[in-house]
Design an enzyme around this catalytic site. Sequence first.
Site, PDB file in Angstrom:
ATOM      1  N   HIS A  33       1.297   0.615  19.676  1.00  0.00           N
ATOM      2  CA  HIS A  33       0.088  -0.101  19.260  1.00  0.00           C
ATOM      3  C   HIS A  33      -1.139   0.196  20.126  1.00  0.00           C
ATOM      4  O   HIS A  33      -2.230  -0.306  19.853  1.00  0.00           O
ATOM      5  CB  HIS A  33       0.362  -1.614  19.238  1.00  0.00           C
TER       6      HIS A  33
ATOM      7  N   HIS B 262       0.858  -1.195   0.000  1.00  0.00           N
ATOM      8  CA  HIS B 262       0.000   0.000   0.000  1.00  0.00           C
ATOM      9  C   HIS B 262       0.889   1.239   0.000  1.00  0.00           C
ATOM     10  O   HIS B 262       2.103   1.145  -0.247  1.00  0.00           O
ATOM     11  CB  HIS B 262      -0.976  -0.021   1.182  1.00  0.00           C
TER      12      HIS B 262
ATOM     13  N   LYS C 298      -4.229  -1.246   6.917  1.00  0.00           N
ATOM     14  CA  LYS C 298      -5.186  -2.194   6.342  1.00  0.00           C
ATOM     15  C   LYS C 298      -6.403  -2.337   7.243  1.00  0.00           C
ATOM     16  O   LYS C 298      -7.541  -2.399   6.767  1.00  0.00           O
ATOM     17  CB  LYS C 298      -4.498  -3.548   6.155  1.00  0.00           C
TER      18      LYS C 298
ATOM     19  N   CYS D  74       4.364  -5.522  18.589  1.00  0.00           N
ATOM     20  CA  CYS D  74       5.825  -5.347  18.517  1.00  0.00           C
ATOM     21  C   CYS D  74       6.545  -6.686  18.397  1.00  0.00           C
ATOM     22  O   CYS D  74       7.712  -6.735  18.004  1.00  0.00           O
ATOM     23  CB  CYS D  74       6.333  -4.649  19.775  1.00  0.00           C
TER      24      CYS D  74
ATOM     25  N   CYS E 100       1.205  -0.276  25.203  1.00  0.00           N
ATOM     26  CA  CYS E 100       2.301  -0.086  24.258  1.00  0.00           C
ATOM     27  C   CYS E 100       2.094   1.254  23.560  1.00  0.00           C
ATOM     28  O   CYS E 100       1.004   1.529  23.027  1.00  0.00           O
ATOM     29  CB  CYS E 100       2.326  -1.213  23.229  1.00  0.00           C
TER      30      CYS E 100
ATOM     31  N   CYS F 221       4.065  -7.613  23.897  1.00  0.00           N
ATOM     32  CA  CYS F 221       3.198  -6.928  22.937  1.00  0.00           C
ATOM     33  C   CYS F 221       3.201  -7.717  21.636  1.00  0.00           C
ATOM     34  O   CYS F 221       4.257  -7.868  21.007  1.00  0.00           O
ATOM     35  CB  CYS F 221       3.687  -5.497  22.684  1.00  0.00           C
TER      36      CYS F 221
ATOM     37  N   HIS G 116       4.258   1.299   2.126  1.00  0.00           N
ATOM     38  CA  HIS G 116       5.335   0.536   1.509  1.00  0.00           C
ATOM     39  C   HIS G 116       5.854   1.257   0.263  1.00  0.00           C
ATOM     40  O   HIS G 116       7.065   1.319   0.028  1.00  0.00           O
ATOM     41  CB  HIS G 116       4.843  -0.848   1.075  1.00  0.00           C
TER      42      HIS G 116
ATOM     43  N   LYS H 249      -3.304   7.318  10.673  1.00  0.00           N
ATOM     44  CA  LYS H 249      -2.283   6.656   9.883  1.00  0.00           C
ATOM     45  C   LYS H 249      -2.950   5.642   8.972  1.00  0.00           C
ATOM     46  O   LYS H 249      -3.908   4.974   9.369  1.00  0.00           O
ATOM     47  CB  LYS H 249      -1.290   5.940  10.810  1.00  0.00           C
TER      48      LYS H 249
END
Length: 514
Positions: free
Chosen positions: A146, A18, A299, A129, A143, A126, A21, A296
């Site tokens: 996340h 996406h 997906k 992570c 975290c 986590c 990347h 952000k």
Amino acid sequence: MPRFFVTTPIYYVNAEPHLGHTYTTVIADTLARFHRARGDETFLATGTDEHGDKIAAAAAAAGVTPQAYADRISPIFRSTWDACGLRYDSFIRTTDPLHRRVVQEFLSRVHANGDIYFSRYGGLYCTGCERFLTEKELVDGKCADHLAAPTRIEEENYFFRMSKYTDQVIAHLERHPDTIVPERYRNEVLSLLRGGALGDLCISRPKQRLAWGIELPFDPNYVTYVWFDALISYISALKLHGEATFTTMWPAAHHLIGKDIVKPHGIFWPAMLLALGLPLYQRLMVHGYWLRGESKMSKSLGNVIRPLEMKARYSMDAFRYFLLREMAFGQDATFSEDAFVVRVNADLANNLGNLVSRTLAMQQRYFNGVIQPLGTPTAEDQELIAAFRVAFQEVPRLTEALAFHHALEALWRAIDQANKYVVVTAPFTLAKDPAQRPRVGTILHHLFEALYATAVLLTWFLPETSARIFERLGVSAPAELPAELGWGTHLQPGQQTQPPVALFPRIEEEKREA
């Protein structure tokens, strides 16, 4: 010969390619093309990260084995980069047999040196992570990356004595402040190192909890922690091409990453390299997030932009231009299709595309495409030459500094000057007077020199567009970036130019909605 080795992160195969990347890979491709243009020996590595909890979970959800799942997704990354014209020299998969051997060899070396020990550990794990966190790393019990509470796990594992190398990493970052750029990410890493929040690194997972990974060479009951596996891919990507390639290119390593993986690259990886007795990377280049609205892209949120869809609708160079021009490297940027259309129509269709089209059209109309001699330069001619002389100095300098948006601004200032030059000199009006035809030929020759310089400076930003401009001019691209502007030496009287084409047709509403 100078060398330049640049890597993208190896992309996790829990999602197809996406915008996030694509942006990283476009930047890597741009830097690699720039260094090739300068005559540097250049190598670009990318690939896919295929082990760990999240891949095992994604494969289970799809009802297939992790290997089968990775075998389906990994080729999509490779074919996407190929279709987008993003050139790489090595594509590494962490399931490649060579990579597995390199990881196990490195683990054996670090273990033999006494830098890996076995211990029972109870900690906060986590899943996002894929590692244990310390209390100091949590924000309100969650975290920070996340925004989820970790799970308490108690088990026996192997640990890398990362803390042994903390002072050396700090000293290196203090001596070489450009190792991590932009500076705020270096400061973030130094703060973590000095704060002692991380300690040693758990580098194994018991097979009874996670079987999908590279087996530890000194204990078959454990697999390797995914980050210890993934980071070594930068080395195995070179070793795919032979030990000589690794030996010559590794000292020139530059890593390109998003800001979410600064910690493993800024802390784990230098410590691992020190433990292996290998040189640290030259530079860690950290970019921000692409946002849609306030979020952000991800997906899970369903707000991703897919590169092949953008290429099919608007062209890859239009997409590249927006990404490079809109984001200040290191900062976050917002993607909106409205902003995309405005930027492409204004900068590419109107400014650049119109300049190329009308210059070629006038050359065909007045001289059947044949280049005319350059006369004595006027003040207007000198002003045009000066604008491109500045661009020829500024664009490479700003590219090397990762200021891609400023580099393109610098080039477009020269393009704007060329458009102004057309208006001021008015060749379309002068052409009505037969006595002014030599001056018209001179004006158009100057404009073709401007287009040549533009094509040279677009070589690494918009490679397809650059090639098309050279083709229309009837000349070949230079093998390397010229040291000087060389105005007046690239097109000779009598050379034949080609008829105009629309480099960037304006984007209309119906095309956006198609």
